[in-house]
Motif scaffolding. Structure first.
Motif, mmCIF file in Angstrom:
data_model
loop_
_atom_site.group_PDB
_atom_site.id
_atom_site.type_symbol
_atom_site.label_atom_id
_atom_site.label_comp_id
_atom_site.label_asym_id
_atom_site.label_seq_id
_atom_site.Cartn_x
_atom_site.Cartn_y
_atom_site.Cartn_z
ATOM 1 N N ALA A 121 0.717 -1.346 -0.066
ATOM 2 C CA ALA A 121 0.030 0.117 -0.047
ATOM 3 C C ALA A 121 0.837 1.259 0.066
ATOM 4 N N GLU A 122 2.064 1.072 -0.235
ATOM 5 C CA GLU A 122 3.078 2.234 -0.157
ATOM 6 C C GLU A 122 3.730 2.563 -1.453
ATOM 7 N N VAL A 123 4.035 3.754 -1.738
ATOM 8 C CA VAL A 123 4.549 4.067 -3.155
ATOM 9 C C VAL A 123 5.989 4.815 -2.627
ATOM 10 N N ARG A 124 6.969 4.472 -3.253
ATOM 11 C CA ARG A 124 8.247 5.100 -3.011
ATOM 12 C C ARG A 124 8.726 5.774 -4.481
ATOM 13 N N ALA A 125 9.009 7.073 -4.160
ATOM 14 C CA ALA A 125 9.348 7.798 -5.228
ATOM 15 C C ALA A 125 10.613 8.668 -5.220
ATOM 16 N N GLU A 126 11.467 8.790 -6.074
ATOM 17 C CA GLU A 126 12.463 9.629 -6.353
ATOM 18 C C GLU A 126 12.090 11.042 -6.753
ATOM 19 N N LEU A 127 12.026 12.198 -6.210
ATOM 20 C CA LEU A 127 11.632 13.330 -6.910
ATOM 21 C C LEU A 127 12.719 14.374 -7.085
ATOM 22 N N TRP A 128 12.783 14.827 -8.224
ATOM 23 C CA TRP A 128 14.054 16.034 -8.813
ATOM 24 C C TRP A 128 13.155 16.918 -8.809
ATOM 25 N N LEU A 129 13.407 18.141 -8.104
ATOM 26 C CA LEU A 129 12.790 19.319 -7.991
ATOM 27 C C LEU A 129 13.795 20.514 -8.769
ATOM 28 N N GLY A 130 13.356 21.423 -9.189
ATOM 29 C CA GLY A 130 13.890 22.389 -9.798
ATOM 30 C C GLY A 130 14.455 23.425 -8.756
ATOM 31 N N ALA A 131 15.423 24.264 -8.583
ATOM 32 C CA ALA A 131 15.947 25.329 -7.962
ATOM 33 C C ALA A 131 14.937 25.948 -6.860
ATOM 34 N N GLY A 132 13.837 26.505 -7.676
ATOM 35 C CA GLY A 132 12.855 27.474 -7.031
ATOM 36 C C GLY A 132 11.883 26.753 -6.055
ATOM 37 N N PRO A 133 11.109 25.477 -6.666
ATOM 38 C CA PRO A 133 10.556 24.731 -5.634
ATOM 39 C C PRO A 133 11.236 23.981 -4.663
ATOM 40 N N SER A 134 12.549 23.745 -5.031
ATOM 41 C CA SER A 134 13.220 22.872 -4.075
ATOM 42 C C SER A 134 13.777 23.951 -2.732
ATOM 43 N N ARG A 135 13.914 25.173 -3.040
ATOM 44 C CA ARG A 135 14.162 26.157 -2.061
ATOM 45 C C ARG A 135 12.867 26.369 -1.202
ATOM 46 N N ARG A 136 11.747 26.298 -1.942
ATOM 47 C CA ARG A 136 10.485 26.396 -1.010
ATOM 48 C C ARG A 136 10.373 25.467 -0.044
ATOM 49 N N VAL A 137 10.390 24.112 -0.766
ATOM 50 C CA VAL A 137 10.258 22.926 0.313
ATOM 51 C C VAL A 137 11.156 22.905 1.366
ATOM 52 N N ARG A 138 12.441 23.258 1.202
ATOM 53 C CA ARG A 138 13.451 23.087 2.136
ATOM 54 C C ARG A 138 13.078 24.063 3.236
ATOM 55 N N ALA A 139 12.715 25.487 2.832
ATOM 56 C CA ALA A 139 12.202 26.622 3.623
ATOM 57 C C ALA A 139 11.072 26.146 4.557
ATOM 58 N N ALA A 140 10.201 25.567 3.930
ATOM 59 C CA ALA A 140 9.084 24.897 4.790
ATOM 60 C C ALA A 140 9.384 23.725 5.672
ATOM 61 N N ALA A 141 10.251 22.943 5.355
ATOM 62 C CA ALA A 141 10.695 21.672 6.071
ATOM 63 C C ALA A 141 11.441 22.569 7.209
ATOM 64 N N GLN A 142 12.271 23.515 6.974
ATOM 65 C CA GLN A 142 13.085 23.893 8.013
ATOM 66 C C GLN A 142 12.424 24.686 9.046
ATOM 67 N N ARG A 143 11.232 25.397 8.351
ATOM 68 C CA ARG A 143 10.330 26.172 9.497
ATOM 69 C C ARG A 143 9.429 25.283 10.282
ATOM 70 N N ALA A 144 9.318 24.130 9.639
ATOM 71 C CA ALA A 144 8.284 23.091 10.501
ATOM 72 C C ALA A 144 9.189 22.089 11.406
ATOM 73 N N GLY A 145 10.462 22.000 11.139
ATOM 74 C CA GLY A 145 11.597 21.251 11.804
ATOM 75 C C GLY A 145 11.425 19.686 11.435
ATOM 76 N N LEU A 146 11.064 19.583 9.971
ATOM 77 C CA LEU A 146 10.960 18.394 9.380
ATOM 78 C C LEU A 146 12.288 18.337 8.218
#
Length: 102
Positions: A47-72
């Motif tokens: 029931a689980e899906v594993r994926a490898e995701l490659w993001l461009g620089a812009g979306p990647s920065r936004r995801v990293r920033a959100a993760a850092q703010r949430a401590g994730l």
């Protein structure tokens, strides 16, 4: 065999051949165990899906920033994002606003 004076092949006296046979058996056992482990993991993750995701620089920065703010970790933010995906009848995909959390 001729050089050793053997009339017939005797595995017990063939040190090198016996070692090769033991090595092959060890490799075979390791392969069987690895396959069994793989199959067990596959059954557990049906029931689980594993994926490898490659993001461009812009979306990647936004995801990293959100993760850092949430401590994730970024992967945890993406997993939470994926859990909230809504697919409409017309095929459009959206994600309602949410705050990533632990």
């Amino acid at each position: 065999m001729v050089a050793s004076g053997w009339e017939v092949y005797e595995p017990d006296r063939d040190v090198q051949g016996s070692q090769w046979a033991l090595d092959r058996e060890g490799l075979r056992r390791a392969a069987v165990e690895a396959r069994a482990d793989f199959e067990a993991r596959r059954r557990e993750s049906v029931a689980e899906v594993r994926a490898e995701l490659w993001l461009g620089a812009g979306p990647s920065r936004r995801v990293r920033a959100a993760a850092q703010r949430a401590g994730l970790r970024p992967a945890e933010v993406l997993a939470q994002l994926a859990e909230r995906v809504v697919v409409e009848e017309d095929g459009t995909v959206s994600v309602p606003p949410f705050m990533p959390s632990r």
